[in-house]
Design a protein around this motif. Structure first.
Motif, PDB file in Angstrom:
ATOM      1  N   GLY A 198      18.043   6.014  -7.250  1.00 17.14           N
ATOM      2  CA  GLY A 198      17.701   4.711  -6.723  1.00 17.14           C
ATOM      3  C   GLY A 198      16.134   4.270  -7.247  1.00 17.14           C
ATOM      4  N   PHE A 199      15.688   3.621  -6.215  1.00 16.16           N
ATOM      5  CA  PHE A 199      13.940   3.071  -6.434  1.00 16.16           C
ATOM      6  C   PHE A 199      13.097   4.261  -6.402  1.00 16.16           C
ATOM      7  N   LYS A 200      13.664   5.333  -5.615  1.00 19.44           N
ATOM      8  CA  LYS A 200      12.856   6.649  -5.439  1.00 19.44           C
ATOM      9  C   LYS A 200      12.652   7.312  -7.059  1.00 19.44           C
ATOM     10  N   GLY A 201      13.522   7.078  -7.810  1.00 18.30           N
ATOM     11  CA  GLY A 201      13.605   7.638  -9.114  1.00 18.30           C
ATOM     12  C   GLY A 201      12.598   7.006 -10.004  1.00 18.30           C
ATOM     13  N   ILE A 202      13.014   5.556 -10.073  1.00 17.89           N
ATOM     14  CA  ILE A 202      12.247   4.788 -11.021  1.00 17.89           C
ATOM     15  C   ILE A 202      10.668   4.426 -10.585  1.00 17.89           C
ATOM     16  N   GLY A 203      10.455   4.494  -9.448  1.00 21.99           N
ATOM     17  CA  GLY A 203       9.275   4.255  -8.633  1.00 21.99           C
ATOM     18  C   GLY A 203       8.315   5.222  -8.567  1.00 21.99           C
ATOM     19  N   LYS A 204       8.593   6.534  -9.106  1.00 23.51           N
ATOM     20  CA  LYS A 204       7.893   7.806  -8.811  1.00 23.51           C
ATOM     21  C   LYS A 204       6.696   7.788  -9.532  1.00 23.51           C
ATOM     22  N   LYS A 205       5.721   8.458  -9.419  1.00 26.06           N
ATOM     23  CA  LYS A 205       4.544   8.520 -10.313  1.00 26.06           C
ATOM     24  C   LYS A 205       4.718   9.456 -11.404  1.00 26.06           C
ATOM     25  N   PHE A 206       3.724   9.458 -12.494  1.00 22.84           N
ATOM     26  CA  PHE A 206       4.083  10.000 -13.661  1.00 22.84           C
ATOM     27  C   PHE A 206       3.774  11.569 -13.423  1.00 22.84           C
ATOM     28  N   SER A 207       3.038  12.121 -12.360  1.00 20.98           N
ATOM     29  CA  SER A 207       2.674  13.367 -12.046  1.00 20.98           C
ATOM     30  C   SER A 207       4.049  14.155 -11.602  1.00 20.98           C
ATOM     31  N   ILE A 245       3.773   5.347 -14.217  1.00 22.10           N
ATOM     32  CA  ILE A 245       3.022   5.002 -12.946  1.00 22.10           C
ATOM     33  C   ILE A 245       1.882   5.936 -12.535  1.00 22.10           C
ATOM     34  N   LEU A 246       0.592   5.203 -12.477  1.00 23.90           N
ATOM     35  CA  LEU A 246      -0.619   6.113 -12.129  1.00 23.90           C
ATOM     36  C   LEU A 246      -0.680   5.966 -10.683  1.00 23.90           C
ATOM     37  N   ALA A 247      -0.515   4.803 -10.337  1.00 27.88           N
ATOM     38  CA  ALA A 247      -0.647   4.361  -8.671  1.00 27.88           C
ATOM     39  C   ALA A 247       0.418   3.476  -8.293  1.00 27.88           C
ATOM     40  N   ASP A 248       0.668   3.208  -6.980  1.00 27.31           N
ATOM     41  CA  ASP A 248       1.607   2.280  -6.364  1.00 27.31           C
ATOM     42  C   ASP A 248       0.844   1.526  -5.394  1.00 27.31           C
ATOM     43  N   LEU A 249       0.425   0.287  -5.491  1.00 30.18           N
ATOM     44  CA  LEU A 249      -0.086  -0.605  -4.531  1.00 30.18           C
ATOM     45  C   LEU A 249       1.038  -0.889  -3.389  1.00 30.18           C
ATOM     46  N   PRO A 251       0.728  -2.025  -0.059  1.00 33.81           N
ATOM     47  CA  PRO A 251       0.538  -3.278   0.400  1.00 33.81           C
ATOM     48  C   PRO A 251       0.947  -4.545  -0.155  1.00 33.81           C
ATOM     49  N   LEU A 252       0.794  -4.446  -1.582  1.00 30.05           N
ATOM     50  CA  LEU A 252       0.971  -5.807  -2.303  1.00 30.05           C
ATOM     51  C   LEU A 252       2.600  -5.581  -2.501  1.00 30.05           C
ATOM     52  N   ALA A 253       3.116  -4.562  -2.732  1.00 28.56           N
ATOM     53  CA  ALA A 253       4.642  -4.306  -2.805  1.00 28.56           C
ATOM     54  C   ALA A 253       5.237  -5.082  -1.355  1.00 28.56           C
ATOM     55  N   ARG A 254       4.738  -4.593  -0.190  1.00 29.14           N
ATOM     56  CA  ARG A 254       5.321  -5.178   1.092  1.00 29.14           C
ATOM     57  C   ARG A 254       5.224  -6.699   0.888  1.00 29.14           C
ATOM     58  N   LEU A 255       4.060  -7.009   0.604  1.00 27.27           N
ATOM     59  CA  LEU A 255       3.711  -8.451   0.595  1.00 27.27           C
ATOM     60  C   LEU A 255       4.744  -9.256  -0.246  1.00 27.27           C
ATOM     61  N   LEU A 256       5.048  -8.688  -1.379  1.00 29.72           N
ATOM     62  CA  LEU A 256       6.041  -9.275  -2.234  1.00 29.72           C
ATOM     63  C   LEU A 256       7.344  -9.107  -2.291  1.00 29.72           C
ATOM     64  N   GLY A 257       7.923  -8.263  -1.120  1.00 26.75           N
ATOM     65  CA  GLY A 257       9.047  -7.767  -0.868  1.00 26.75           C
ATOM     66  C   GLY A 257       9.766  -6.886  -2.062  1.00 26.75           C
ATOM     67  N   ILE A 258       8.925  -6.086  -2.352  1.00 25.48           N
ATOM     68  CA  ILE A 258       9.482  -5.355  -3.556  1.00 25.48           C
ATOM     69  C   ILE A 258       9.417  -3.860  -3.344  1.00 25.48           C
ATOM     70  N   PRO A 259      10.135  -2.796  -3.871  1.00 27.04           N
ATOM     71  CA  PRO A 259      10.109  -1.526  -3.366  1.00 27.04           C
ATOM     72  C   PRO A 259       8.692  -0.919  -3.727  1.00 27.04           C
ATOM     73  N   PHE A 261       4.621  -1.535  -6.437  1.00 23.73           N
ATOM     74  CA  PHE A 261       3.893  -2.462  -7.286  1.00 23.73           C
ATOM     75  C   PHE A 261       3.311  -1.291  -8.195  1.00 23.73           C
ATOM     76  N   PRO A 262       3.669  -1.098  -9.549  1.00 23.33           N
ATOM     77  CA  PRO A 262       3.062  -0.263 -10.435  1.00 23.33           C
ATOM     78  C   PRO A 262       1.942  -0.259 -10.936  1.00 23.33           C
ATOM     79  N   ILE A 263       0.999   0.460 -10.912  1.00 19.99           N
ATOM     80  CA  ILE A 263      -0.330   0.626 -11.959  1.00 19.99           C
ATOM     81  C   ILE A 263       0.198   1.505 -12.994  1.00 19.99           C
ATOM     82  N   THR A 264      -0.168   0.818 -14.184  1.00 18.52           N
ATOM     83  CA  THR A 264       0.241   1.733 -15.543  1.00 18.52           C
ATOM     84  C   THR A 264      -1.065   1.729 -16.405  1.00 18.52           C
ATOM     85  N   PRO A 265      -1.185   2.556 -17.327  1.00 19.03           N
ATOM     86  CA  PRO A 265      -2.143   2.180 -18.406  1.00 19.03           C
ATOM     87  C   PRO A 265      -2.306   1.156 -18.748  1.00 19.03           C
TER      88      PRO A 265
END
Length: 333
Positions: A198-207, A245-249, A251-259, A261-265
């Motif tokens: 699920g979202f745990k897979g597509i939202g995991k960091k690149f590391s 995905i380098l980082a996941d914001l 607080p912003l994800a909770r504000l937008l109601g999404i699992p 919020f990815p930060i990529t290169p």
């Protein structure tokens, strides 16, 4: 000797004749018009038309107009889940195949492990920030399978809460990831695709790339056991690199109601251009099917369900390692 007598003595002169003029052929654009009483020629398939040196654009325009006429007249069929085979074949798959073939240079292995008929549950690893791996898996099956089978994806509730995404997903063959819908599809002989991470897979960091996340409570195994459907594990390499995905914001994800919020290169720094996936090399490996027909009476046994889910997970993880060795360069040819 006169000039006329000399000319008459030249060899071949008396046998010489001017060639007949070619017959005039009436044409309409680039197509010949049949003579009166002759039947109209049947439209040629596009590959045959190309081989014959004909202009295929007339045929393409005619096919496009016929498609629009059927859509406007409502002369098409959808099943009980909203799947529209004609729309998927005419619109969705050709567009996705550009990514599949030209951008990701996808190779499909082990397609013989997918049944030619009857139901099967295709279980894959999930990654990539956006679920392009599910779409590429659908195109790969349609492109490489001898029977050109459709894959009916089980999607997250979030997809079906979005107005436009919900209609498009259902038209493409997807439905909500719940056991009743999965069992109905498998009982009707369909190929069903599920991604237990699920979202745990597509939202995991690149590391954490290519490290499978938890498979949940094994609901997909219960559905397969109840219907006696074989499980086909599939490993997908390539999706982890398209949006690293380098980082996941959070607080912003909770504000937008999404699992997440990815930060990529490239995102959000490049704006809309950051949504273009990186051209990684993809490998898709279908593993041998795991039979379940002899375990139908254990569909509600947690021990059997968890053990079978672990077997599927370990098979996919081991296959991922093998594929990564075959693909040492993520962006190679």
């Amino acid at each position: 000797m006169s000039q006329d007598e000399y000319r008459d003595m030249l060899p071949g002169h008396t046998d010489f004749k001017l060639p007949e003029p070619p017959p005039v052929q009436r044409v309409n654009g680039r197509r010949p018009i049949p003579e009166k009483g002759e039947p109209m020629p049947e439209p040629m398939p596009e590959p045959v038309a190309v081989a014959a040196g004909l202009d295929v654009w007339d045929q393409r325009v005619a096919d496009g107009l016929a498609f629009l006429r059927r859509r406007l007249a409502g002369a098409y069929e959808v099943d009980e889940f909203g799947f529209d085979p004609e729309l998927a074949e005419t619109l969705f798959h050709p567009l996705l195949k550009i990514l599949y073939r030209d951008w990701f240079r996808t190779e499909v292995l082990g397609i013989e492990n997918v049944p030619s008929e009857g139901s099967a549950l295709v279980v894959g690893n999930h990654s990539g920030t956006i679920a392009l791996d599910a779409l590429m898996l659908t195109v790969g099956l349609r492109d490489k399978h001898p029977q050109q089978r459709h894959l009916r994806l089980l999607g997250a509730d979030l997809v079906f809460r979005l107005p436009l995404a919900s209609e498009l997903a259902r038209a493409a063959g997807a439905t909500v990831a719940c056991n009743p819908d999965a069992e109905r599809l498998m009982n009707s002989g369909q190929l069903v695709g599920v991604f237990p991470e699920g979202f745990k897979g597509i939202g995991k960091k690149f590391s954490e790339r290519y490290k499978l996340q938890r498979f949940g409570r094994g609901g997909f195994v219960s559905a397969a056991l109840r219907t006696g459907t074989p499980i086909v594990p599939v490993a997908i390499v390539g999706a982890e690199e398209i949006y690293p995905i380098l980082a996941d914001l959070k607080p912003l994800a909770r504000l937008l109601g999404i699992p997440y919020f990815p930060i990529t290169p490239t995102f959000p720094w490049l704006g809309p251009l950051g949504m273009i996936p990186l051209p990684s090399k993809w490998l898709i490996q279908f593993c041998p099917p795991i039979p379940t027909a002899h375990l139908t009476e254990f569909a509600d046994d947690p021990l059997v369900v968890y053990n079978l889910a672990d077997q599927v997970r370990e098979t996919i993880q081991a296959t991922l390692h093998e594929l990564l060795e075959k693909r040492p360069d993520p962006f190679g040819p």
